[in-house]
Write a protein that holds these residues in place. Structure first.
Motif, short mmCIF file in Angstrom:
data_model
loop_
_atom_site.label_atom_id
_atom_site.label_comp_id
_atom_site.label_asym_id
_atom_site.label_seq_id
_atom_site.Cartn_x
_atom_site.Cartn_y
_atom_site.Cartn_z
N VAL A 202 0.83 -1.21 0.00
CA VAL A 202 0.00 0.00 0.00
C VAL A 202 0.86 1.25 0.00
O VAL A 202 0.61 2.21 -0.74
CB VAL A 202 -0.95 0.00 1.22
N VAL A 203 1.91 1.26 0.84
CA VAL A 203 2.81 2.42 0.92
C VAL A 203 3.47 2.68 -0.43
O VAL A 203 3.53 3.81 -0.92
CB VAL A 203 3.88 2.19 2.01
N LEU A 204 3.97 1.61 -1.05
CA LEU A 204 4.67 1.78 -2.33
C LEU A 204 3.73 2.26 -3.42
O LEU A 204 4.09 3.09 -4.26
CB LEU A 204 5.34 0.46 -2.74
N LEU A 205 2.50 1.75 -3.41
CA LEU A 205 1.55 2.12 -4.46
C LEU A 205 1.01 3.53 -4.28
O LEU A 205 0.64 4.19 -5.25
CB LEU A 205 0.39 1.12 -4.48
N THR A 206 0.95 4.00 -3.03
CA THR A 206 0.37 5.32 -2.78
C THR A 206 1.40 6.40 -2.59
O THR A 206 1.05 7.57 -2.48
CB THR A 206 -0.54 5.28 -1.53
N ALA A 207 2.70 6.06 -2.57
CA ALA A 207 3.73 7.06 -2.29
C ALA A 207 3.69 8.21 -3.28
O ALA A 207 3.88 9.37 -2.92
CB ALA A 207 5.11 6.39 -2.30
N CYS A 208 3.43 7.87 -4.56
CA CYS A 208 3.43 8.92 -5.58
C CYS A 208 2.26 9.88 -5.39
O CYS A 208 2.28 10.99 -5.90
CB CYS A 208 3.40 8.31 -6.98
N ALA A 209 1.22 9.44 -4.63
CA ALA A 209 0.06 10.30 -4.41
C ALA A 209 0.27 11.25 -3.26
O ALA A 209 -0.48 12.20 -3.10
CB ALA A 209 -1.17 9.44 -4.16
N LEU A 210 1.28 11.01 -2.43
CA LEU A 210 1.54 11.90 -1.31
C LEU A 210 2.08 13.22 -1.86
O LEU A 210 3.01 13.24 -2.66
CB LEU A 210 2.55 11.27 -0.35
N PRO A 211 1.52 14.35 -1.45
CA PRO A 211 1.96 15.65 -1.98
C PRO A 211 3.34 16.03 -1.46
O PRO A 211 3.52 16.20 -0.25
CB PRO A 211 0.88 16.62 -1.49
N THR A 212 4.28 16.13 -2.35
CA THR A 212 5.62 16.57 -1.96
C THR A 212 5.73 18.06 -2.25
O THR A 212 6.23 18.47 -3.29
CB THR A 212 6.70 15.78 -2.71
N ASN A 213 5.26 18.84 -1.31
CA ASN A 213 5.20 20.29 -1.50
C ASN A 213 6.59 20.91 -1.53
O ASN A 213 7.52 20.43 -0.88
CB ASN A 213 4.40 20.94 -0.36
N ALA A 214 6.70 21.96 -2.28
CA ALA A 214 7.92 22.77 -2.29
C ALA A 214 7.48 24.22 -2.12
O ALA A 214 6.85 24.77 -3.00
CB ALA A 214 8.68 22.59 -3.60
N PRO A 215 7.79 24.85 -1.00
CA PRO A 215 8.61 24.33 0.09
C PRO A 215 7.87 23.35 0.98
O PRO A 215 6.65 23.23 0.91
CB PRO A 215 8.99 25.59 0.87
N LEU A 216 8.64 22.67 1.83
CA LEU A 216 8.06 21.78 2.83
C LEU A 216 7.13 22.54 3.77
O LEU A 216 7.38 23.70 4.10
CB LEU A 216 9.18 21.15 3.67
N ASP A 217 6.09 21.85 4.22
CA ASP A 217 5.26 22.39 5.29
C ASP A 217 6.03 22.21 6.60
O ASP A 217 6.44 21.10 6.93
CB ASP A 217 3.94 21.62 5.34
N VAL A 218 6.25 23.29 7.34
CA VAL A 218 7.08 23.24 8.55
C VAL A 218 6.34 23.88 9.72
O VAL A 218 5.86 25.02 9.62
CB VAL A 218 8.43 23.98 8.33
N LEU A 219 6.26 23.14 10.83
CA LEU A 219 5.74 23.69 12.08
C LEU A 219 6.89 24.24 12.90
O LEU A 219 7.97 23.64 12.94
CB LEU A 219 5.02 22.60 12.88
#
Length: 257
Positions: free
Chosen positions: A16-33
């Motif tokens: 599941v992780v491998l198949l959905t990894a491309c769907a995770l939003p890799t924002n630029a810039p990173l979201d930072v708390l």
């Protein structure tokens, strides 16, 4: 029967992780708390960068009390938590984004001492950054780090440990695990100045790799706790790290306000 179910579940989760990894939003810039050490004070010159694991989120460091642990001890460290999820690892953009969106801006803002605090997968990410830009950070704290799958750690153990193991010929673009352990052998092992701290549970799922690394680090840089790969163990190890005061490097002492 129970063991087979656990294996099947792990395989399904990995798929599941491998198949959905491309769907995770890799924002630029990173979201930072961002968190101040003293809510009513001025920014500090030291910074902890929390690196998240596969589960949870970058909000977990505040929710689980890690931010309050720093404040309760009166430590002069501000804190940040980038949302460096698995998508950045699978897309091979983690190090670039971390440098551009977290580390370089922090240095420009006057932070002189930066520690990467990596949990599980975040421990791997912290080491990858340390490998590429060692001059950027004062040290790395690895809490229950994921350091590769069973085949590579079994191979190293069979060779007699990191010192005796030989990586052989490999393509670093295709074999990140061999690349990582080759670097640990040549640049980290037996170097007290490397400033790598390691904490892990004695029943951790990934303890073979953790034990291999611990054997080549200074004894006072290794913390263990009777626990597994879970939040209570992570918290106990984090607090052991904080209570050690190992993050006060000579350079940090000179820069103290």
């Amino acid at each position: 029967m129970r063991k087979n179910r656990l294996v099947d579940y792990s395989l399904c989760l990995l798929l599941v992780v491998l198949l959905t990894a491309c769907a995770l939003p890799t924002n630029a810039p990173l979201d930072v708390l961002r968190y101040r050490a003293d809510l009513n004070g001025t920014p500090k010159q030291r910074l902890f960068v929390f690196m998240r694991g596969m589960g949870g989120s970058h909000h977990s460091f505040e929710k689980e009390g890690l931010v309050d642990d720093v404040r309760a001890r009166g430590l002069p460290f501000d804190m940040v938590a980038p949302n460096a999820h698995f998508g950045y690892y699978s897309g091979r953009s983690l190090v670039d984004r971390l440098k551009a969106d977290v580390i370089d801006p922090a240095r420009e803002q006057g932070y002189r001492e930066i520690w990467l605090i990596g949990f599980s997968m975040g421990g791997l990410g912290s080491l990858l950054y340390r490998m590429e830009y060692p001059e950027d950070i004062a040290g790395v704290c690895l809490i229950a780090p994921f350091l590769g799958y069973g085949a590579i750690t079994k191979e190293i153990a069979a060779a007699g440990g990191v010192r005796l193991w030989e990586p052989g010929t490999y393509d670093p673009d295709d074999d990140w695990q061999r690349m990582l352990w080759h670097w640990l052998k040549t640049d980290i092992a037996d170097d007290p100045a490397c400033n790598v701290q390691l904490g892990f549970g004695t029943q951790d799922t990934y303890r073979r790799g953790q034990e291999l690394l611990s054997a080549v680090l200074p004894t006072d840089a290794v913390y263990t706790f009777d626990g597994g790969h879970d939040y209570p163990t992570f918290l106990a190890l984090w607090r052991m790290f904080l209570d050690s005061n190992c993050y006060y490097t000579p350079a940090a002492a000179e820069a103290a306000p």
